[in-house]
Design a protein around this motif. Sequence first.
Motif, PDB file in Angstrom:
ATOM      1  N   GLY A   1      30.384  86.235  59.314  1.00  0.00           N
ATOM      2  CA  GLY A   1      29.819  87.239  59.727  1.00  0.00           C
ATOM      3  C   GLY A   1      30.099  88.264  61.223  1.00  0.00           C
ATOM      4  N   GLU A   2      31.225  86.673  61.593  1.00  0.00           N
ATOM      5  CA  GLU A   2      32.108  87.371  62.906  1.00  0.00           C
ATOM      6  C   GLU A   2      33.324  87.553  62.550  1.00  0.00           C
ATOM      7  OE1 GLU A   2      29.429  85.376  66.971  1.00  0.00           O
ATOM      8  OE2 GLU A   2      30.580  83.962  65.977  1.00  0.00           O
ATOM      9  N   ALA A   3      34.171  87.883  63.609  1.00  0.00           N
ATOM     10  CA  ALA A   3      35.309  88.306  63.552  1.00  0.00           C
ATOM     11  C   ALA A   3      36.131  86.664  63.599  1.00  0.00           C
ATOM     12  CB  ALA A   3      35.546  89.416  63.548  1.00  0.00           C
TER      13      ALA A   3
ATOM     14  N   SER B   1      39.763  86.134  65.018  1.00  0.00           N
ATOM     15  CA  SER B   1      41.328  86.791  65.113  1.00  0.00           C
ATOM     16  C   SER B   1      42.224  85.577  65.225  1.00  0.00           C
ATOM     17  CB  SER B   1      41.348  88.151  65.170  1.00  0.00           C
ATOM     18  OG  SER B   1      42.441  88.462  65.761  1.00  0.00           O
TER      19      SER B   1
ATOM     20  N   ARG C   1      43.331  87.078  60.271  1.00  0.00           N
ATOM     21  CA  ARG C   1      42.272  87.605  60.630  1.00  0.00           C
ATOM     22  C   ARG C   1      41.009  87.089  59.008  1.00  0.00           C
ATOM     23  NH1 ARG C   1      45.477  92.377  61.456  1.00  0.00           N
ATOM     24  NH2 ARG C   1      46.035  92.515  63.404  1.00  0.00           N
ATOM     25  N   TRP C   2      39.887  87.186  59.434  1.00  0.00           N
ATOM     26  CA  TRP C   2      38.501  86.733  59.152  1.00  0.00           C
ATOM     27  C   TRP C   2      37.884  87.079  58.963  1.00  0.00           C
ATOM     28  CZ3 TRP C   2      37.890  81.167  57.923  1.00  0.00           C
ATOM     29  CH2 TRP C   2      36.599  81.117  56.917  1.00  0.00           C
ATOM     30  N   GLN C   3      36.669  87.379  58.552  1.00  0.00           N
ATOM     31  CA  GLN C   3      35.469  87.126  58.348  1.00  0.00           C
ATOM     32  C   GLN C   3      34.361  86.436  58.516  1.00  0.00           C
ATOM     33  OE1 GLN C   3      34.306  91.787  59.224  1.00  0.00           O
ATOM     34  NE2 GLN C   3      32.542  90.745  60.192  1.00  0.00           N
TER      35      GLN C   3
ATOM     36  N   ASN D   1      32.419  84.603  55.302  1.00  0.00           N
ATOM     37  CA  ASN D   1      30.580  85.623  54.476  1.00  0.00           C
ATOM     38  C   ASN D   1      30.051  83.990  54.738  1.00  0.00           C
ATOM     39  OD1 ASN D   1      31.679  84.073  52.188  1.00  0.00           O
ATOM     40  ND2 ASN D   1      31.996  86.139  51.340  1.00  0.00           N
TER      41      ASN D   1
ATOM     42  N   GLU E   1      40.636  97.225  64.272  1.00  0.00           N
ATOM     43  CA  GLU E   1      39.151  97.712  62.954  1.00  0.00           C
ATOM     44  C   GLU E   1      38.343  98.013  63.450  1.00  0.00           C
ATOM     45  OE1 GLU E   1      37.416  92.445  61.823  1.00  0.00           O
ATOM     46  OE2 GLU E   1      37.562  93.565  63.067  1.00  0.00           O
TER      47      GLU E   1
ATOM     48  N   THR F   1      33.917  99.105  63.105  1.00  0.00           N
ATOM     49  CA  THR F   1      32.660  98.166  62.428  1.00  0.00           C
ATOM     50  C   THR F   1      31.971  99.473  62.592  1.00  0.00           C
ATOM     51  OG1 THR F   1      33.308  96.347  63.013  1.00  0.00           O
ATOM     52  CG2 THR F   1      31.274  96.588  62.836  1.00  0.00           C
TER      53      THR F   1
ATOM     54  N   SER G   1      33.183  96.022  58.165  1.00  0.00           N
ATOM     55  CA  SER G   1      34.125  96.664  59.016  1.00  0.00           C
ATOM     56  C   SER G   1      35.039  96.866  58.378  1.00  0.00           C
ATOM     57  CB  SER G   1      34.676  94.906  59.820  1.00  0.00           C
ATOM     58  OG  SER G   1      33.098  94.570  60.616  1.00  0.00           O
TER      59      SER G   1
END
Length: 762
Positions: free
Chosen positions: A149-151, A153, A190-192, A194, A321, A323, A335
Amino acid sequence: MPIKIARCGYALCLTGGLLFNPVALANLPPVIDPIADQVVSAGNAVEIVVVPRDPERVVPGLTISNMPNGASFLDNRNGTRTFRWVPTSNDVGSRLVTFEAIDASDSNLRSTVSVTVTVNAVGQPEQPNNNGNQAPIIEPLSDVLVQVGEAVSIRVVPVDPEGVVPALSINTLPTGASFDDNRDGTRQFRWQPNDQQVGDTTLSFAAYDENEPSLRTVETVKITVSGSAPVDPGNPQTPNTPNQDQLMVEGAPFFVDLQDQFITLGDTLSLRVVAKDDDGSVPGLAIDRLPERANFSDNGDGTRTFRWQPYPIDLGDTYVEFTTIDANNPASRTSKTIRLNVVRDPNRVVNFPPVINGIRNPTIRAGDTLTQRVQPVDPDFTVPNLSALNIPQGSQLVDNGDGTRNLNWLTDANDIGDTQASFRAVDAVDSSLSFESTITVSVVDPSTFNRDGERLRDLADRRGFKIGYAAVLQASNLADSQLYRDIAAEEFNIVTPENSHKMSWIQPQRGVFKWDDADDVANYAEQNGMTLHGHPLVWFRQLPPWVQLLDPSIAQQVMREHIRALVQRYRGRVAIWDVVNESFEDDGTYRNSIWHKGMGKGYIRDAFITANQEDPNAILIYNDYDVAWKNPKSDAMYNMVQEEIAAGTPIDGVGFQMHLRDDFSEYESVERNFERFANLGLDIYITEFDVAMFGGKNDELQAEIYRRVLEICLRQPRCKALQSWGYTDRYSWRSNFQPLMLTDKYLPKPAYYEWQRVLRDF
Ligand code: XIL
């Protein structure tokens, strides 16, 4: 949500809280893309495009020194300048031309690149003296820990020795991740992740020369995703999306009609951001990576508006970005990244007014001379004309010859009070465009700065202890330099130059040393009877571009040359050297620096031996951060120094940086940790102490941390010095968090009086 890491690398910043702005921590110096040496025949033109880049994306100033007669250095109106010269037969020979990039908001932040231009007599062959095409490199990246859930970068920054922009690729893109072109030669991963993506993912970024793809460098990063999904476990995660590109989570709020934007240079984008929640509640809205000069304001109706007027430096793509956060369950959020594409309309003339950046209201003592530097800049990259509108009687505006001017004012008791000085910068192309800036100069009675009790250095001298600070770069150029230097000389008996010994500053080109600023600190220390602490000889940061591009096989030679030059020059003057700085990662593994690449961990021993050969009397220490208490990193450091002592390496002590935060509580651990190093026969130095108030101003809490650390040091007979990293919040690398013992107006905080009391009574 707490901020998960306190340090941001030059290339990477991981945020646990969306509203945390990493740029606020420190302004980074601009760099100039590498430039190859030039060989030309008399009568032919040599042309060099000089490209400066600033990590904060503000346009740096560019200057040239040693410009040959008849050459030009013209503005290309896109942030770059072109050096052009047609040498004649009278110019045969070699000369060094130096380009300097100056940070737009902090003129102390600069970097230079020097180029040798060799002019041959007509008929002599033009032989470039560089040996062929070299592979590009990627600036070092650190591994990342992230929760579901955190981003994440990561900015991937490639550099090519030939100055061409290298291509970048990624080995594999995790589902939901992107690898976008920042249009400034870098790309952003960039990646969030799951909760299906828990575990380790290793990414390899390759930088290569498009004309010669075999010339490539790969930089690898491990991303460790840990569990605890921000989703209700009762709700299986099923994509249920009206809008495929949002990372949809069941029950989470979602954006309505939020799309990529095109902006024509000269226009201002005004984008209303709307989010909805199926349960009817009004979700929160946040933005990450807010561009310079943009804002994201509340409309009072549950929506917000993003406003931004891009400048020429923003041409191309910028990504932001947004959110949206569930009002009842902040872990439930969505986001979306938006591309802002800025284009120029060729039929439209756009000219932005100039600005005057980075001047603050100075406070000086009656009797002192104000030395205020004023630098106008223009977003169109032209050089504005600067004049004074009204300046104090008896003051002068002096041209520094580099696009800046100085307001110099010798004050006396009659000047006590607030006096304004105003400046006007007029656009170089359109004189109807101008910018005015006014500062208030407070001239105060010198007694304002009196501090009760005895001076820290006198109390420390009496116990044979060193109490000190780090001196800002070019302290003699500060608007309030007399006050800054006098208070420091009153309070401290040891000083470290904050930046002037760093390799990027002191050896900008191989074999070209810029000693002025380091000499200045050395003279100042001598004039004021202070011990001089050198910092650092070998480090992985603040390296000049030529070292960043170094072939590891010559790292040893370069390292030795650098150590020899500095230690020799200051032999008998620098009493203590931080020989090696920050060799370990947080997990205790060796950092993959250019030095480690070239020599393995043996570079540490080599560095100490080399320094000792040049000055056998200097105290040589190893310095690092987050090692003052027991953890994997301090364990690794312990093992390393133990091994070095056994091998007979001339190492005298350990420097513990101690950049603390207001939630610090590891006192017990620090005490025991110091003990184990002391038991090895090593001296202990606290080298870079400061306490950042992340939780807001709380002078008492800060004073307590100051007190307890000093007490630990004084209880430990081998703890020889405590130095804070600066002494006034006005000039701290973490000034937003007021970490130092004097306010930004040089008034003592409780922390100051605690140190005084402990030095006196403890
Ligand atoms: C910092 C300086 O304070 C800043 O002015 C500069 O821009 C970056 O470096 N560890 C170190 C110091 O060893 O050299 C660093 O100093 C802070 C972290």
